[in-house]
Structures are given as structure tokens and as C-alpha cells.
Design an enzyme around this catalytic site. Structure first.
Site, mmCIF file in Angstrom:
data_model
loop_
_atom_site.group_PDB
_atom_site.id
_atom_site.type_symbol
_atom_site.label_atom_id
_atom_site.label_comp_id
_atom_site.label_asym_id
_atom_site.label_seq_id
_atom_site.Cartn_x
_atom_site.Cartn_y
_atom_site.Cartn_z
ATOM 1 N N TYR A 111 38.446 46.700 29.821
ATOM 2 C CA TYR A 111 37.744 47.543 30.997
ATOM 3 C C TYR A 111 38.716 48.604 31.455
ATOM 4 C CZ TYR A 111 34.321 44.192 32.046
ATOM 5 O OH TYR A 111 33.031 43.461 31.965
ATOM 6 N N VAL A 144 46.742 45.332 27.604
ATOM 7 C CA VAL A 144 46.452 43.960 27.369
ATOM 8 C C VAL A 144 46.150 43.266 28.613
ATOM 9 C CG1 VAL A 144 46.972 44.158 24.701
ATOM 10 C CG2 VAL A 144 48.611 43.297 26.773
ATOM 11 N N GLU A 178 47.115 51.768 36.232
ATOM 12 C CA GLU A 178 45.870 52.343 36.638
ATOM 13 C C GLU A 178 45.498 51.837 37.744
ATOM 14 O OE1 GLU A 178 44.233 54.465 34.512
ATOM 15 O OE2 GLU A 178 43.044 54.533 36.418
ATOM 16 N N CYS A 237 41.665 41.413 39.632
ATOM 17 C CA CYS A 237 42.962 42.134 39.725
ATOM 18 C C CYS A 237 43.550 41.307 41.099
ATOM 19 C CB CYS A 237 42.811 43.541 40.060
ATOM 20 S SG CYS A 237 42.464 44.537 38.578
ATOM 21 N N ARG A 282 34.257 38.403 36.598
ATOM 22 C CA ARG A 282 35.605 37.696 36.886
ATOM 23 C C ARG A 282 35.927 37.145 38.494
ATOM 24 N NH1 ARG A 282 39.309 41.088 32.979
ATOM 25 N NH2 ARG A 282 38.124 42.644 33.951
ATOM 26 N N ARG A 316 26.354 40.161 51.849
ATOM 27 C CA ARG A 316 26.905 41.448 51.610
ATOM 28 C C ARG A 316 26.537 42.318 52.783
ATOM 29 N NH1 ARG A 316 31.021 42.174 47.768
ATOM 30 N NH2 ARG A 316 31.025 40.518 46.402
HETATM 31 N N1 UPG Z 1 35.411 44.459 48.744
HETATM 32 C C1 UPG Z 1 34.836 43.763 49.932
HETATM 33 N N2 UPG Z 1 34.768 44.921 50.912
HETATM 34 C C2 UPG Z 1 35.413 45.966 50.914
HETATM 35 C C3 UPG Z 1 35.840 46.636 49.697
HETATM 36 C C4 UPG Z 1 35.750 45.647 48.439
HETATM 37 O O1 UPG Z 1 34.624 42.777 50.152
HETATM 38 O O2 UPG Z 1 35.237 46.669 52.049
HETATM 39 C C5 UPG Z 1 35.255 43.326 47.631
HETATM 40 C C6 UPG Z 1 34.436 43.734 46.247
HETATM 41 O O3 UPG Z 1 32.942 43.550 46.630
HETATM 42 C C7 UPG Z 1 34.947 43.329 45.082
HETATM 43 C C8 UPG Z 1 36.445 43.216 45.621
HETATM 44 O O4 UPG Z 1 36.645 43.544 46.858
HETATM 45 O O5 UPG Z 1 34.574 41.954 45.187
HETATM 46 C C9 UPG Z 1 37.280 44.370 44.648
HETATM 47 O O6 UPG Z 1 36.711 45.525 44.821
HETATM 48 P P1 UPG Z 1 37.079 46.867 44.346
HETATM 49 O O7 UPG Z 1 38.628 47.286 44.693
HETATM 50 O O8 UPG Z 1 36.244 47.868 44.463
HETATM 51 O O9 UPG Z 1 37.045 46.566 42.530
HETATM 52 P P2 UPG Z 1 38.355 46.527 41.455
HETATM 53 O O10 UPG Z 1 37.492 47.120 40.243
HETATM 54 O O11 UPG Z 1 38.494 44.751 41.279
HETATM 55 O O12 UPG Z 1 39.388 47.464 41.857
HETATM 56 C C10 UPG Z 1 40.510 46.926 42.429
HETATM 57 C C11 UPG Z 1 41.499 48.143 43.009
HETATM 58 C C12 UPG Z 1 41.707 48.977 42.076
HETATM 59 C C13 UPG Z 1 42.732 48.477 40.821
HETATM 60 C C14 UPG Z 1 41.815 47.451 40.166
HETATM 61 C C15 UPG Z 1 42.624 46.627 39.285
HETATM 62 O O13 UPG Z 1 40.543 48.824 44.016
HETATM 63 O O14 UPG Z 1 42.376 50.213 42.573
HETATM 64 O O15 UPG Z 1 42.659 49.238 39.931
HETATM 65 O O16 UPG Z 1 41.379 46.332 41.350
HETATM 66 O O17 UPG Z 1 43.861 46.450 39.621
#
Ligand code: UPG
Length: 463
Positions: free
Chosen positions: A12, A90, A161, A277, A347, A443
Site C-alpha cells: 500500500y 516492507v 510516509e 498503522c 486490516r 459512522r
Molecule cells: N477515523 C475516525 N475518525 C476520524 C478520522 C479517522 O474514526 O475523525 C478512523 C478511520 O475511519 C480509520 C482510522 O481512523 O478507521 C484511520 O484513518 P486514516 O488515518 O484516515 O487512515 P490510514 O490510512 O490508517 O492513515 C493513517 C495516518 C497516515 C499514516 C498511516 C500509516 O492518517 O498519516 O501514514 O496511518 O501510518
């Protein structure tokens, strides 16, 4: 000037990041390698719908760059040796065995990469950590690379990243910042930082590129994720208070978000955060804190995870409780499986834990997600329930579309904020369901007043 890059890991992060680097640096040959032949085949698929990662805008970039200056291959040794700069991208899952089990990051794959780079390199390289790693991993990589037989010099950089899934391409094209950690006290270190910075400067403004020492860079990534996750756990904690009072969490979030010190983003109460993450990085942070004897610090951050677990459980319990304390044998429609909208990634998705809880309560689950495959949903469920496929098929039904899913259902449970869930005709849906018809909106995507007017029993988060 760098002319050839290799990225180990076609996941990803590696896939989309390298696609954008290739797009913006037509003079650089970018090769993404992975030991997983199926994944590489998918990246090379003629039909762009078959790419292993779904991200808005990604297929278009791959179409422009693939086999021009972007290549996907399983020939890891060759790609390493032919590149001047190597990104390590990785996965670093939480350890499932031995010391640090359930908390520490498993650096097995990172170490294997470092050893492979040391073994096959015949020319000097800049090695860039892209994966999120515990602080001081760079020194481990460094000491392994020092063992190189071929008199090759390596310079190590950390370049975490920050892209989020579902918005990967726009995050990569317009990053808030690019962080490069390196050994800026030495000439070689400075030079390496500069080379990587040049690559980004082809599309990112210079003042958005931050340089730190390598450990600050590694720790900044963990800190950013810990802070983001903490905001969600904080607003979710308040959502429980809202449900016990007459307050509305969306109103509270709006009101506090207007304070510029707090800010508006990342304050959406939900059934709980997921994704690959947040949990992993916080557990890793907790482990690091403990390993330095900083137990109060460890406990403080661990609470973010505990609150998230509580939120998922609280939501599932509410479903059971509102449906007259039993969901046994009841048809429950679950809308959404991915951990957030616009991704096929499930995940650590909150949906998995909620489903597990409802299965334990003997509910009959009917699941639909616009992007997650049936196979993936079953794999997630097998892992969490411990049931085999045959047992699961008696309790769970998975749909390719939502067309027929609502017939004779007792309740709808919304787990992901996919846009299409907002546009359904809930009047038609209600006519197909049993009375009283319930909607549990994990949500807060629906308008409670409208849904109640249709005749649903509606329960959102923090409402
Ligand atoms: N979420 C909420 N409420 C909010 C914002 C997010 O419930 O106000 C939830 C969202 O639905 C998801 C989780 O939080 O389940 C994570 O969301 P998001 O952060 O948008 O997605 P990721 O792709 O996991 O990105 C996070 C960081 C990013 C980082 C990545 C991997 O935002 O900066 O690079 O994790 O480390």
C-alpha cells in the site's frame, strides 16, 4: 544525480509512492520489487482494475508510467544492484511471538532486506527507510550493511510516509510535509539527504521538506500516528458521555474544532479506528517506552488503544441491548467492511470485531462492502472467530451488491462511511425489513431525523 531507484515491497505504501515518484521524475528508472509473485503479477496486470491496491487516481498514473520508467519485478537482487537509491517499504507487523509479543514491531523483514542489500550490492547506495520503524532501527540497518563484503558504502536515511489510504495519490501529490532524517553532520549524510530532497523537489515546494536527525524522523512518524489516534479515542470517549446525556457528539466536535488550537480535522466520532498503522504504531510506542522504564508514558499511550477497544465493544453491545437483549437468530445487515471508505483494505477494521461480537451472540450476519472481496471477509472472520469456512458459512452471508440484502432483516449496522450508503432509498429498504426496523449507524452518516421519520429506530454514535 539519482537515475535509478528500487523499492523493496510492493504494498500500500511502496506501490503508490513509487508510481508518483516515477510520474514526477521521468529521468529516473523506478523498479518496485517483491518476493510475492502474485502481487507483482497483479501490478503488471493488463486490466488496471486488477491492481493489488485500489486508490483513486492510482490506475491512471500506473497506466502512464508502467514499462516506461516504472517497473514491477520479483528479481530483487538485480534491482538492488542496479539502483543508486533503495527504499525499504516492507511491512513491520506487531510481533506475534517471543519477547515483545503483541507489542513490539517485528523487524524480521527489515533485517532480511538489509542482509540482502549487503550481500548483493557492488556499488555505493543510499538506503531509505520508508516503513514505520521503532526509533534507532536505522542503526541496526547500518550495522548489518557495514558487514558488506564488497567494500560498498551505504548512507541511511529515514523518510517516513504520511499518506492515508483512500487518499494516497492526493496525499502524495500535495503532502503537508516531507520528512527526511539523516546524518546531516557528515558530508556524505548531507549529500544523501540532498539527493532524496531533489527527487521530491520535482513536485514538492522546498520549504515543505523538513530535515532532521534520523532518530527524530523515526520518532516523528510514531508520534504523528499516536496523536491522530488519540484524537479519535478522545472524541469517542466523549461520544459515550453524549449518549448518556442530551449532548450530540457532532455538535460538540464542531464547537471545539472552531478553536484553532484544536482544529476541525480528525474529530469524527466512530465505531473505532482501524487500519494497519494506528494500533501497531502505538503498541510499538508503548513497548519502546516500557523498554526505557517509562511506565507512565507507556500507560498513557496504551489508554488510546484501550479506549478504541471499548468503543467497538460498546457499539456492538448497544446493538444487542436495543434489540431487546438478544440478536440470536436475527438477520443483521452489516454495511461496510473496510476500515474506512474508498479502500479495499480491511486490516484492523472495526467491522471485524463488531462482527465477531455479534456472531458470539448468535446473530445471522449478511455483509456487504463495495470493495472488500468475499474471500478477504471470510479470511478476516476465520482468523477472529477461529471457525472454519464451513462453520462460518452457516452464520455469515456475503453479498456482491446490496440489492437483495435487506429482505426480512431485523437491523442494519453501518460500519464504514461509504458514500453509497448515504444515497440508498431507506423508505424502500424499510418496507423490506421486519418491524421494528433498526439502524445502528457506527459512522453517523445518515440524518437521524429523516431516518426516524421513515420509521426506523435509529442509533448513531454519541447521539
Ligand atoms: N477515523 C475516525 N475518525 C476520524 C478520522 C479517522 O474514526 O475523525 C478512523 C478511520 O475511519 C480509520 C482510522 O481512523 O478507521 C484511520 O484513518 P486514516 O488515518 O484516515 O487512515 P490510514 O490510512 O490508517 O492513515 C493513517 C495516518 C497516515 C499514516 C498511516 C500509516 O492518517 O498519516 O501514514 O496511518 O501510518
Amino acid at each position: 544525480m539519482i537515475k535509478s531507484i528500487c523499492c523493496i515491497g510492493a504494498g500500500y505504501v511502496g506501490g503508490p509512492t513509487m508510481a508518483v515518484i516515477a510520474l514526477k521524475n521521468p529521468h529516473i528508472k523506478v523498479t518496485v520489487v517483491d518476493v510475492n509473485q502474485d502481487r507483482i503479477n497483479a501490478w503488471n496486470a493488463q486490466d488496471l482494475d486488477l491492481l493489488p491496491v485500489y486508490e483513486p487516481g492510482l490506475a491512471e498514473i500506473v497506466a502512464k508510467t508502467r514499462n516506461v520508467n516504472l517497473f514491477f519485478s520479483t528479481n530483487v537482487d538485480e534491482a538492488i544492484d542496479q539502483s543508486q537509491m533503495i527504499f525499504i517499504s516492507v511491512n513491520t507487523p506487531t510481533k506475534t511471538y517471543g519477547i515483545g509479543k503483541g507489542m513490539a514491531a517485528d523487524l524480521k523483514y527489515i533485517e532480511l532486506c538489509a542482509r540482502q542489500i549487503a550481500r548483493v550490492s557492488t556499488t555505493d547506495k543510499i538506503v531509505v527507510e520508508k516503513s514505520t520503524l521503532p526509533v534507532r532501527t536505522a542503526s541496526t540497518i547500518k550495522s548489518i550493511l557495514k558487514q558488506s563484503q564488497n567494500n560498498v558504502k551505504f548512507e541511511i536515511l529515514s523518510n517516513p510516509e504520511f499518506l492515508a489510504e483512500g487518499t494516497a495519490i492526493s496525499d502524495l501529490l500535495n503532502p503537508d510535509r516531507v520528512l527526511i532524517g539523516g546524518d546531516y553532520h557528515t558530508l556524505e549524510g548531507k549529500n544523501a539527504i540532498n539527493q532524496l530532497s531533489q527527487i521530491y523537489q520535482n513536485w514538492v515546494n522546498k520549504d515543505k521538506i523538513i530535515t532532521t536527525n534520523i532518530w527524530s524522523s523515526e520518532l516523528s512518524k510514531l508520534t504523528a500516528n499516536a496523536f491522530l489516534a488519540q484524537r479519535i479515542s478522545s472524541i469517542n470517549a466523549m461520544s459515550a458521555i453524549c449518549e448518556a446525556t442530551e449532548a450530540d457528539i457532532d455538535e460538540v466536535a464542531f464547537a471545539i474544532g472552531k478553536d484553532t488550537r484544536i482544529g476541525e480535522k480528525f474529530l469524527k466520532a466512530s465505531v473505532g479506528f482501524g487500519g494497519s498503522c494506528f494500533q501497531k504504531d502505538i503498541l510499538n510506542l508503548v513497548y519502546i517506552a516500557k523498554s526505557f522504564g517509562l511506565n507512565e508514558v507507556a500507560d498513557y499511550w496504551e489508554q488510546v488503544i484501550l479506549m478504541n477497544n471499548y468503543q467497538k465493544k460498546r457499539f456492538a453491545q448497544k446493538v444487542v441491548q436495543k434489540m431487546f437483549n438478544t440478536v440470536s437468530g436475527k438477520k443483521i445487515v452489516m454495511l461496510g467492511w473496510s476500515f474506512k471508505k474508498d479502500t479495499n483494505d480491511s486490516r484492523e477494521s472495526a467491522a471485524i470485531d463488531v462482527a465477531n461480537y455479534l456472531i458470539e451472540e448468535q446473530a445471522e450476519l449478511h455483509i456487504y462492502d463495495p470493495k472488500v472481496t468475499k474471500q478477504q471477509i471470510l479470511t478476516d472472520l476465520e482468523r477472529i472467530t477461529g471457525d472454519d469456512l464451513k462453520q462460518l458459512q452457516e452464520k455469515v452471508h456475503i453479498y456482491n451488491s446490496s440489492e437483495t440484502i435487506f429482505r426480512n432483516a431485523h437491523a442494519i449496522v453501518i460500519l464504514t462511511e461509504w458514500d453509497e450508503f448515504k444515497t440508498y432509498s431507506y423508505t424502500d429498504i424499510k418496507n423490506q425489513m421486519l418491524e421494528p426496523a433498526f439502524i445502528f449507524d457506527g459512522r453517523n452518516v445518515l440524518n437521524p431525523t429523516q431516518i426516524q421519520q421513515i420509521g426506523f429506530q435509529y442509533y448513531g454514535i454519541g447521539k
